[in-house]
Design an enzyme around this catalytic site. Structure first.
Site: not given
Ligand code: GLC
Length: 537
Positions: A243, A100, A201, A317-318
């Site tokens: 993302e 990431d 990200d 994870h969000d």
């Protein structure tokens, strides 16, 4: 795999949130040796690559999305040697590691920022975005909510720095070529160590223009990505996924252009943003409007076919657990978890599974003081200040808090679900004696076995990778059905989104086809609660 540079089109990727996956040293936090000890489990599931949420050195204000050293591992997770071992142990099992990359901002403790705020003529000052105070402007301003973007005063240089997320995540100045080069060098350093790809990200923020109030999709965004791709992503077989909350099918065609000039694919969020009140934010819950959902998925499937590439996901994870969100976490947990899986895995794109999704893990109910996530804590404070009742705040947090996905992985019915022998950093969901990996691996009928079979089917039937997509029963309010077609074959997926038995309008069509997978044992002419089937001919 090595021979095929587009291996990721047939692949399934598994996301690990390291602090919640497996603890090996009883400190209550998951770590890299813990991940290594679970590689065989992932091999059994059949995945091809692991996307690891950030493991670099970080003060952890935003659980690692605030990096203070891009080229070292946070001691919470282990050492660089552990990371090298993870890469090689995974490789032995034909599993690639995807890191990431948080390139939009650093931690306020990153040495670049510590230098930058020393003086205006420090060589690192321009690594960040600064502005002077307006005449009469207060410099003790309040701190903005997570994600709202704001300016924070630094007395040493008598200037404000810009941050998009928390005040501890100063934004990097992407218009400075030195910043970009430093990041590309870092990415290449990781590729040289054997990493197989990167998740980027908030990639759509990289071209921001804070002075013009442009946060996403800035005018230089795609130039930056092209430059980065040429400098760091042109290695055979490297996979990249950005993302991009703001992406639409048009921009996604640029991001995932098959000429390889930008990225392999992006995470788009149009489907994820559907179940909220009009005009509200993610905390203002609403039921999933099924017809809109079908329309969104169909549009993405059709627009990128042959000229881009989709990622397929519900969780990360969000985001909350999908079975709690669009399925039924009670009576029909198993059926609805499988239905959602069958729906997604028949589509074109690269599927992502977030840890525990393959077990049908559910949301957690925490007390208001127990939330750990910075975004949730900011929401609680803001909504309390605005006069919302505790009850309504809790309802929002149960439905949408990022902590729902971050509770420890449920391995077995041992204490703490087998996640740690210490005290877990976040509560384990109390349903772990019932929902855990040990109870599901090799157990016919389990959610895990359904995911395992879906992964196998994707490898066996090329129409799933390459067929074109057509929506069926467009107007139906309860059923999501579609076909995938190539020259020789047809796949048909039909899913009942309701907790009641309904008519099956496609039953005649299905008579000449073979059932590849379904979530009920015995066939029926109707569609039972959350029933899903995948047929082939
Ligand atoms: C992304 C991450 C999220 C993080 C934010 C800021 O949205 O997925 O976890 O808080 O970026 O880095």
């Amino acid at each position: 795999m090595e021979q095929n540079p587009n291996w990721w089109k047939q692949a399934v990727i598994y996301q690990i949130y390291p602090r919640s996956f497996q603890d090996s040293n009883a400190d209550g936090y998951g770590d890299i040796p813990g991940i290594i000890s679970r590689l065989d489990y992932l091999k059994t599931l059949g995945i091809d690559a692991i996307w690891l949420s950030p493991v670099c050195r970080s003060p952890q204000y935003d659980n690692g999305y605030d990096v203070s050293d891009y080229q070292d591992i946070d001691p919470m997770f282990g050492t660089l040697e552990d990371m090298d071992r993870l890469i090689s142990e995974a490789k032995k099992r034909d599993i690639r590691i995807i890191l990431d990359l948080v390139l939009n901002h650093t931690s306020h403790e990153h040495p670049w920022f510590l230098e930058a705020k020393k003086s205006r003529d420090n060589p690192y000052h321009d690594f960040y975005i600064w502005r002077d105070a307006e005449p009469g402007e207060r410099t003790d301003g309040s701190i903005a909510d997570f994600g709202d973007g704001s300016w924070q005063w630094v007395p040493e240089v008598e200037q404000f720095y810009y941050y998009q997320f928390s005040v501890w995540q100063p934004d990097l100045n992407w218009s400075n070529p030195k910043v970009r080069q430093a990041l590309y060098d870092m990415i290449n350093w990781w590729s040289d160590r054997g990493v197989g790809g990167f998740r980027l990200d908030v990639v759509d923020h990289l071209g921001k223009e804070p002075f013009q109030h442009i946060k996403v999709d800035g005018p230089k965004l795609h130039d930056y990505i092209k430059e980065m791709s040429a400098a760091a992503f042109r290695r055979p077989g490297l996979v990249t996924v950005g993302e991009a909350w703001s992406s639409n099918p048009t921009s996604a065609k640029l991001y995932s252009n098959p000429d390889g000039s930008e990225l392999s694919m992006v995470f788009q969020f149009e489907h994820i943003l559907l179940d909220k009140q009009p005009g509200g934010d993610k905390w203002d819950l609403a039921a999933l409007p099924l017809r809109k959902f079908k329309d969104v998925m169909c549009r993405w499937q059709q627009s990128l076919h042959g000229c881009g590439w989709n990622s397929l996901f519900y969780e990360n994870h969000d985001l909350p657990r999908i079975v709690s969100r669009w399925g039924d976490e009670g009576k029909y947990r198993v059926e609805s978890a499988k239905m959602l899986a069958i729906l997604l895995f028949g589509m074109e794109g690269t599927p992502y599974i977030y840890q525990g999704q393959e077990l049908g893990m559910t949301n957690i109910h925490l007390g208001l003081e127990e939330y750990n996530d910075i975004e949730t804590r900011n929401m609680i404070a803001a909504r309390r200040a605005a006069g919302y009742s505790d009850e309504s705040i809790l309802r929002s947090a149960y439905g949408r808090s990022r902590d729902n996905a971050r509770t420890p992985m449920q391995w077995s019915d041992a204490p703490n679900a087998g996640f740690t022998e210490g005290t877990p950093w976040l509560k384990v969901n109390e349903n772990y004696p019932e929902i855990n990996a040990e109870k599901q691996v090799d157990q016919p009928g389990s959610v895990f076995e359904c995911y395992r079979e879906l992964i196998r089917l994707r490898r066996e039937y090329p129409v799933i990778t390459g067929g074109s997509f057509d929506l069926l029963l467009e107007e139906d309010e309860d059923i999501f059905a579609y076909t995938r077609t190539d020259g020789a074959h047809k796949l048909l997926v039909i899913c009942n989104f309701r907790d009641r038995e309904i008519e099956n309008p496609l039953k005649e069509q299905l008579r000449n086809m073979t059932c590849l997978i379904s979530n009920y044992d015995m066939p029926s002419d109707t569609l039972r609660p959350y029933e899903a089937m995948m047929y082939y001919q």
